[in-house]
Scaffold this motif. Structure first.
Motif, PDB file in Angstrom:
ATOM      1  N   VAL A 192     -71.490 -89.055   6.952  1.00 19.34           N
ATOM      2  CA  VAL A 192     -71.585 -88.523   5.591  1.00 19.34           C
ATOM      3  C   VAL A 192     -72.577 -87.367   5.578  1.00 19.34           C
ATOM      4  N   GLU A 193     -72.225 -86.296   4.916  1.00 14.02           N
ATOM      5  CA  GLU A 193     -73.170 -85.189   4.707  1.00 14.02           C
ATOM      6  C   GLU A 193     -73.616 -85.228   3.251  1.00 14.02           C
ATOM      7  N   TYR A 194     -74.916 -85.381   3.059  1.00 15.25           N
ATOM      8  CA  TYR A 194     -75.457 -85.588   1.719  1.00 15.25           C
ATOM      9  C   TYR A 194     -76.833 -84.932   1.623  1.00 15.25           C
ATOM     10  N   LYS A 195     -76.945 -83.962   0.744  1.00 16.82           N
ATOM     11  CA  LYS A 195     -78.199 -83.241   0.502  1.00 16.82           C
ATOM     12  C   LYS A 195     -78.794 -82.672   1.788  1.00 16.82           C
ATOM     13  N   GLY A 196     -77.915 -82.204   2.674  1.00 16.28           N
ATOM     14  CA  GLY A 196     -78.361 -81.597   3.918  1.00 16.28           C
ATOM     15  C   GLY A 196     -78.621 -82.584   5.036  1.00 16.28           C
ATOM     16  N   TRP A 197     -78.450 -83.878   4.757  1.00 13.85           N
ATOM     17  CA  TRP A 197     -78.636 -84.923   5.765  1.00 13.85           C
ATOM     18  C   TRP A 197     -77.285 -85.358   6.309  1.00 13.85           C
ATOM     19  N   LYS A 198     -77.255 -85.671   7.592  1.00 13.58           N
ATOM     20  CA  LYS A 198     -76.102 -86.331   8.195  1.00 13.58           C
ATOM     21  C   LYS A 198     -76.430 -87.812   8.305  1.00 13.58           C
ATOM     22  N   ILE A 199     -75.566 -88.653   7.725  1.00 17.60           N
ATOM     23  CA  ILE A 199     -75.831 -90.094   7.625  1.00 17.60           C
ATOM     24  C   ILE A 199     -74.673 -90.863   8.249  1.00 17.60           C
ATOM     25  N   CYS A 200     -75.019 -91.859   9.068  1.00 12.31           N
ATOM     26  CA  CYS A 200     -74.017 -92.721   9.707  1.00 12.31           C
ATOM     27  C   CYS A 200     -74.201 -94.144   9.194  1.00 12.31           C
ATOM     28  N   PRO A 201     -73.359 -94.614   8.271  1.00 13.89           N
ATOM     29  CA  PRO A 201     -73.476 -95.984   7.743  1.00 13.89           C
ATOM     30  C   PRO A 201     -72.596 -96.958   8.524  1.00 13.89           C
ATOM     31  N   LEU A 202     -73.177 -98.086   8.923  1.00 12.96           N
ATOM     32  CA  LEU A 202     -72.471 -99.111   9.675  1.00 12.96           C
ATOM     33  C   LEU A 202     -72.735-100.481   9.051  1.00 12.96           C
ATOM     34  N   ILE A 203     -72.096-101.527   9.592  1.00 14.23           N
ATOM     35  CA  ILE A 203     -72.145-102.839   8.950  1.00 14.23           C
ATOM     36  C   ILE A 203     -72.517-103.924   9.960  1.00 14.23           C
ATOM     37  N   CYS A 204     -73.593-104.599   9.735  1.00 16.56           N
ATOM     38  CA  CYS A 204     -74.026-105.852  10.351  1.00 16.56           C
ATOM     39  C   CYS A 204     -73.740-105.948  11.849  1.00 16.56           C
ATOM     40  N   TYR A 205     -72.659-106.642  12.249  1.00 18.61           N
ATOM     41  CA  TYR A 205     -72.363-106.919  13.657  1.00 18.61           C
ATOM     42  C   TYR A 205     -72.242-105.637  14.485  1.00 18.61           C
ATOM     43  N   ASP A 206     -71.943-104.507  13.833  1.00 19.75           N
ATOM     44  CA  ASP A 206     -71.923-103.212  14.525  1.00 19.75           C
ATOM     45  C   ASP A 206     -73.248-102.957  15.249  1.00 19.75           C
ATOM     46  N   LEU A 207     -74.322-103.551  14.748  1.00 17.68           N
ATOM     47  CA  LEU A 207     -75.650-103.321  15.315  1.00 17.68           C
ATOM     48  C   LEU A 207     -75.724-103.709  16.790  1.00 17.68           C
ATOM     49  N   ARG A 208     -74.910-104.667  17.216  1.00 16.61           N
ATOM     50  CA  ARG A 208     -74.959-105.147  18.604  1.00 16.61           C
ATOM     51  C   ARG A 208     -74.245-104.219  19.587  1.00 16.61           C
ATOM     52  N   PHE A 209     -73.638-103.150  19.103  1.00 16.77           N
ATOM     53  CA  PHE A 209     -72.804-102.306  19.955  1.00 16.77           C
ATOM     54  C   PHE A 209     -73.318-100.860  19.934  1.00 16.77           C
ATOM     55  N   PRO A 210     -74.224-100.535  20.852  1.00 19.06           N
ATOM     56  CA  PRO A 210     -74.906 -99.242  20.816  1.00 19.06           C
ATOM     57  C   PRO A 210     -73.994 -98.044  21.044  1.00 19.06           C
ATOM     58  N   VAL A 211     -72.899 -98.226  21.761  1.00 14.19           N
ATOM     59  CA  VAL A 211     -72.009 -97.095  22.011  1.00 14.19           C
ATOM     60  C   VAL A 211     -71.410 -96.583  20.700  1.00 14.19           C
ATOM     61  N   TRP A 212     -71.065 -97.519  19.814  1.00 17.70           N
ATOM     62  CA  TRP A 212     -70.467 -97.138  18.523  1.00 17.70           C
ATOM     63  C   TRP A 212     -71.444 -96.328  17.678  1.00 17.70           C
ATOM     64  N   ALA A 213     -72.724 -96.588  17.840  1.00 15.03           N
ATOM     65  CA  ALA A 213     -73.743 -95.896  17.043  1.00 15.03           C
ATOM     66  C   ALA A 213     -74.317 -94.671  17.743  1.00 15.03           C
ATOM     67  N   ARG A 214     -73.903 -94.415  18.995  1.00 16.91           N
ATOM     68  CA  ARG A 214     -74.567 -93.377  19.772  1.00 16.91           C
ATOM     69  C   ARG A 214     -74.528 -92.039  19.056  1.00 16.91           C
ATOM     70  N   ASN A 215     -75.680 -91.384  19.036  1.00 15.32           N
ATOM     71  CA  ASN A 215     -75.849 -90.162  18.251  1.00 15.32           C
ATOM     72  C   ASN A 215     -75.333 -88.945  19.007  1.00 15.32           C
ATOM     73  N   THR A 216     -74.032 -88.763  18.960  1.00 16.83           N
ATOM     74  CA  THR A 216     -73.400 -87.626  19.627  1.00 16.83           C
ATOM     75  C   THR A 216     -73.222 -86.432  18.696  1.00 16.83           C
ATOM     76  N   VAL A 217     -73.541 -86.605  17.406  1.00 18.46           N
ATOM     77  CA  VAL A 217     -73.294 -85.539  16.422  1.00 18.46           C
ATOM     78  C   VAL A 217     -74.578 -85.106  15.717  1.00 18.46           C
ATOM     79  N   ASN A 218     -75.716 -85.549  16.246  1.00 21.32           N
ATOM     80  CA  ASN A 218     -77.016 -85.200  15.653  1.00 21.32           C
ATOM     81  C   ASN A 218     -77.145 -85.645  14.205  1.00 21.32           C
TER      82      ASN A 218
END
Length: 259
Positions: free
Chosen positions: A132-158
């Motif tokens: 999400v792009e909001y007020k100049g911020w890039k935001i990645c929202p995820l849900i609960c069990y997603d926390l255990r999977f670092p590849v899904w959250a990997r910051n490839t888009v800054n």
């Protein structure tokens, strides 16, 4: 561009499978906010608790909870995010809405459904990550069990901010604390995790530990809190960019693609 983002996190006990009561509770808490906020973060399945009773609890896409979130976003001039149970095209989803102050919105369907609770047998898994792009911020929202999977959250888009909305039980709270901090450090991003408190209809206890970490893993307030609370915290983008430019850790990240 807004360098400082004022974020309200709400850690509350959820009334089991009672959307009307939960929306009333959250309305009272949000209306009591005295500070101006840019973003309000609610827990996972904030209208029902983490229930597999989707057939009787699901709302249509853009249903009552969605309308309530739009109303809050407009009244508070703030973005609002959290997940609810949604039925669409015959399937059930654990769907996060990110609703902007003007009523526009984005959605994210939980990618990693929690097999231990048979969530995978009830809810259809999402396939796409949301930025999400909001007020100049890039935001990645995820849900609960997603926390255990670092590849899904990997910051490839800054992205600047990683958010996890959750119903994470007390029995595994050490993992919640550890992984939230790790996700902030390894992705060189702000990381917010919002959890619930209380006991659900399946007799699982939840002890909160809602937290906000900076990109070096420093907690902005006591993240071991078990009680209900609302906290408003200002996070700044300048310090994030300065730290990234100084340390350059993201420049050394591994390259990969997701299948």
């Amino acid at each position: 561009m807004k360098e400082n983002l004022n974020v309200a996190v709400l850690q509350l006990d959820l009334a089991w499978e009672n959307a009307r009561k939960n929306l009333e509770i959250f309305s009272n808490r949000i209306n009591a906010l005295k500070e101006d906020v840019d973003l309000i973060v609610l827990p996972e399945m904030f209208t029902t608790g983490f229930s597999m009773n989707a057939e009787s609890l699901a709302e249509e896409a853009e249903g009552a909870a969605f309308d309530w979130m739009k109303k809050i976003a407009l009244e508070k001039d703030s973005a609002v995010t959290g997940s609810v149970i949604v039925k669409e095209a015959g399937n059930y989803y654990n769907r996060l809405y990110f609703i902007f102050p003007n009523g526009d919105y984005k959605t994210y369907d939980k990618k990693h459904t929690f097999t231990l609770a048979k969530e995978d047998q009830t809810y259809t898994a999402g396939k796409e990550r949301l930025i999400v792009e909001y007020k100049g911020w890039k935001i990645c929202p995820l849900i609960c069990y997603d926390l255990r999977f670092p590849v899904w959250a990997r910051n490839t888009v800054n992205y600047d901010l990683l958010i996890y909305v959750a119903n994470w039980p007390e029995t595994r709270i050490h993992a919640w604390d550890t992984l939230l901090q790790a996700r902030a450090i390894e992705n060189m991003a702000w990381c917010i995790g919002v959890n619930r408190t209380g006991k659900d209809g399946n007799e699982y206890n939840y002890n909160g530990h809602t937290a906000i970490y900076d990109c070096l893993g420093k907690s902005l307030f006591d993240h071991n809190r078990k009680e209900e609370f609302t906290e408003v915290v200002s996070i700044d983008r300048d310090s994030l960019i300065e730290t990234r430019n100084k340390l350059k850790f993201l420049q050394d990240r591994d390259s990969f693609t997701l299948n």
